[in-house]
Design a protein around this motif. Structure first.
Motif, mmCIF file in Angstrom:
data_model
loop_
_atom_site.group_PDB
_atom_site.id
_atom_site.type_symbol
_atom_site.label_atom_id
_atom_site.label_comp_id
_atom_site.label_asym_id
_atom_site.label_seq_id
_atom_site.Cartn_x
_atom_site.Cartn_y
_atom_site.Cartn_z
ATOM 1 N N ALA A 290 -28.835 32.445 -53.788
ATOM 2 C CA ALA A 290 -28.619 33.083 -55.088
ATOM 3 C C ALA A 290 -27.134 33.401 -55.191
ATOM 4 O O ALA A 290 -26.402 33.392 -54.199
ATOM 5 C CB ALA A 290 -29.454 34.342 -55.194
ATOM 6 N N THR A 291 -26.666 33.716 -56.389
ATOM 7 C CA THR A 291 -25.247 33.977 -56.618
ATOM 8 C C THR A 291 -24.756 35.112 -55.731
ATOM 9 O O THR A 291 -23.693 35.003 -55.111
ATOM 10 C CB THR A 291 -25.005 34.309 -58.106
ATOM 11 O OG1 THR A 291 -25.505 33.232 -58.888
ATOM 12 C CG2 THR A 291 -23.553 34.502 -58.397
ATOM 13 N N ASN B 171 -22.118 34.689 -52.787
ATOM 14 C CA ASN B 171 -20.858 35.436 -52.766
ATOM 15 C C ASN B 171 -20.672 36.138 -51.421
ATOM 16 O O ASN B 171 -19.568 36.162 -50.870
ATOM 17 C CB ASN B 171 -20.810 36.443 -53.910
ATOM 18 C CG ASN B 171 -20.645 35.762 -55.253
ATOM 19 O OD1 ASN B 171 -20.211 34.615 -55.342
ATOM 20 N ND2 ASN B 171 -21.001 36.458 -56.326
ATOM 21 N N GLN B 172 -21.752 36.725 -50.889
ATOM 22 C CA GLN B 172 -21.671 37.379 -49.577
ATOM 23 C C GLN B 172 -21.368 36.337 -48.489
ATOM 24 O O GLN B 172 -20.544 36.550 -47.611
ATOM 25 C CB GLN B 172 -22.975 38.116 -49.261
ATOM 26 C CG GLN B 172 -22.977 38.820 -47.906
ATOM 27 C CD GLN B 172 -21.879 39.866 -47.778
ATOM 28 O OE1 GLN B 172 -21.649 40.647 -48.703
ATOM 29 N NE2 GLN B 172 -21.179 39.849 -46.662
ATOM 30 N N PHE B 173 -22.062 35.223 -48.605
ATOM 31 C CA PHE B 173 -21.830 34.129 -47.647
ATOM 32 C C PHE B 173 -20.385 33.641 -47.743
ATOM 33 O O PHE B 173 -19.730 33.404 -46.725
ATOM 34 C CB PHE B 173 -22.817 32.981 -47.921
ATOM 35 C CG PHE B 173 -22.600 31.806 -47.014
ATOM 36 C CD1 PHE B 173 -23.000 31.852 -45.684
ATOM 37 C CD2 PHE B 173 -21.987 30.658 -47.491
ATOM 38 C CE1 PHE B 173 -22.794 30.766 -44.852
ATOM 39 C CE2 PHE B 173 -21.772 29.579 -46.652
ATOM 40 C CZ PHE B 173 -22.174 29.627 -45.320
ATOM 41 N N GLN C 177 -26.108 22.012 -49.724
ATOM 42 C CA GLN C 177 -27.431 22.627 -49.594
ATOM 43 C C GLN C 177 -27.330 24.146 -49.577
ATOM 44 O O GLN C 177 -28.159 24.846 -50.161
ATOM 45 C CB GLN C 177 -28.119 22.137 -48.307
ATOM 46 C CG GLN C 177 -28.401 20.651 -48.329
ATOM 47 C CD GLN C 177 -28.250 20.025 -46.949
ATOM 48 O OE1 GLN C 177 -27.792 20.657 -46.029
ATOM 49 N NE2 GLN C 177 -28.639 18.771 -46.839
ATOM 50 N N ILE C 178 -26.295 24.665 -48.951
ATOM 51 C CA ILE C 178 -26.121 26.127 -48.896
ATOM 52 C C ILE C 178 -25.884 26.661 -50.297
ATOM 53 O O ILE C 178 -26.500 27.638 -50.725
ATOM 54 C CB ILE C 178 -24.958 26.500 -47.952
ATOM 55 C CG1 ILE C 178 -25.341 26.192 -46.505
ATOM 56 C CG2 ILE C 178 -24.592 27.972 -48.083
ATOM 57 C CD1 ILE C 178 -24.210 26.327 -45.516
ATOM 58 N N SER C 179 -24.977 26.034 -51.031
ATOM 59 C CA SER C 179 -24.651 26.544 -52.364
ATOM 60 C C SER C 179 -25.830 26.420 -53.332
ATOM 61 O O SER C 179 -25.985 27.231 -54.235
ATOM 62 C CB SER C 179 -23.429 25.824 -52.928
ATOM 63 O OG SER C 179 -23.715 24.461 -53.116
ATOM 64 N N GLU C 180 -26.669 25.435 -53.148
ATOM 65 C CA GLU C 180 -27.807 25.252 -54.044
ATOM 66 C C GLU C 180 -28.967 26.186 -53.707
ATOM 67 O O GLU C 180 -29.715 26.604 -54.593
ATOM 68 C CB GLU C 180 -28.298 23.794 -53.988
ATOM 69 C CG GLU C 180 -27.331 22.819 -54.617
ATOM 70 C CD GLU C 180 -27.782 21.382 -54.461
ATOM 71 O OE1 GLU C 180 -28.791 21.124 -53.772
ATOM 72 O OE2 GLU C 180 -27.097 20.507 -55.026
ATOM 73 N N LYS C 181 -29.170 26.546 -52.464
ATOM 74 C CA LYS C 181 -30.327 27.333 -52.071
ATOM 75 C C LYS C 181 -30.099 28.832 -52.117
ATOM 76 O O LYS C 181 -31.063 29.589 -52.110
ATOM 77 C CB LYS C 181 -30.776 26.933 -50.666
ATOM 78 C CG LYS C 181 -31.335 25.523 -50.652
ATOM 79 C CD LYS C 181 -31.942 25.204 -49.347
ATOM 80 C CE LYS C 181 -32.502 23.777 -49.444
ATOM 81 N NZ LYS C 181 -33.159 23.340 -48.267
#
Length: 149
Positions: A28-29, A33-35, A22-26
């Motif tokens: 933005a790139t 990347n920051q996350f 869910q994190i990777s889908e919601k």
């Protein structure tokens, strides 16, 4: 020990196992990347903490080993101290017994001397008295007698 770098997906999966997808889908790139960078920093800190914990465990094990050795040495030394104190007490008792025997022997010698020459004590005490009561002849006799003996 070198650690293999993990992929961002693996780190996120390890840190957030239930919400990784869910994190990777919601996000933005750029946000993702920051996350991911933040997640990598957290993982690095966790790894460093784990290494630190292992080092502390090793230090604790070593300290416990040294403590056991020290406690064994203390027990050994306490036994030696008890033995030494017992020996000291025995030696002091022996010294007291010998002093008593010496005093008794000295008293016996004094009694025997008095039995042989009852005036010996009196003569010895007069020998150091002032020479004012001696005649000139007695003084000369004493002076010539002392160097000869």
């Amino acid at each position: 020990m070198a650690k293999l770098p993990q992929s961002v997906a693996n780190i996120v999966a390890a840190l957030f196992p239930k919400s990784q997808k869910q994190i990777s889908e919601k996000l933005a790139t750029e946000e993702f990347n920051q996350f991911s960078a933040d997640a990598q920093e957290i993982q690095d800190r966790l790894d460093a903490q784990a290494e630190g914990n292992e080092a502390i465990k090793a230090d604790l094990t070593e300290a416990n080993t040294k403590l056991g050795t020290a406690e064994a040495r203390i027990t050994e030394l306490e036994g030696q101290l008890t033995t030494a104190q017992s020996g000291k007490t025995t030696a002091e008792q022996n010294a007291t017994d010998l002093q008593t025997k010496l005093t008794a022997s000295e008293n016996e010698v004094t009694k025997l001397k008095q039995a042989v020459n009852p005036l010996a004590e009196e003569d010895a005490s007069n020998q150091n008295s002032a020479e004012e009561f001696l005649t000139e002849t007695d003084k000369i006799a004493r002076a010539s007698y002392k160097p000869a003996n």
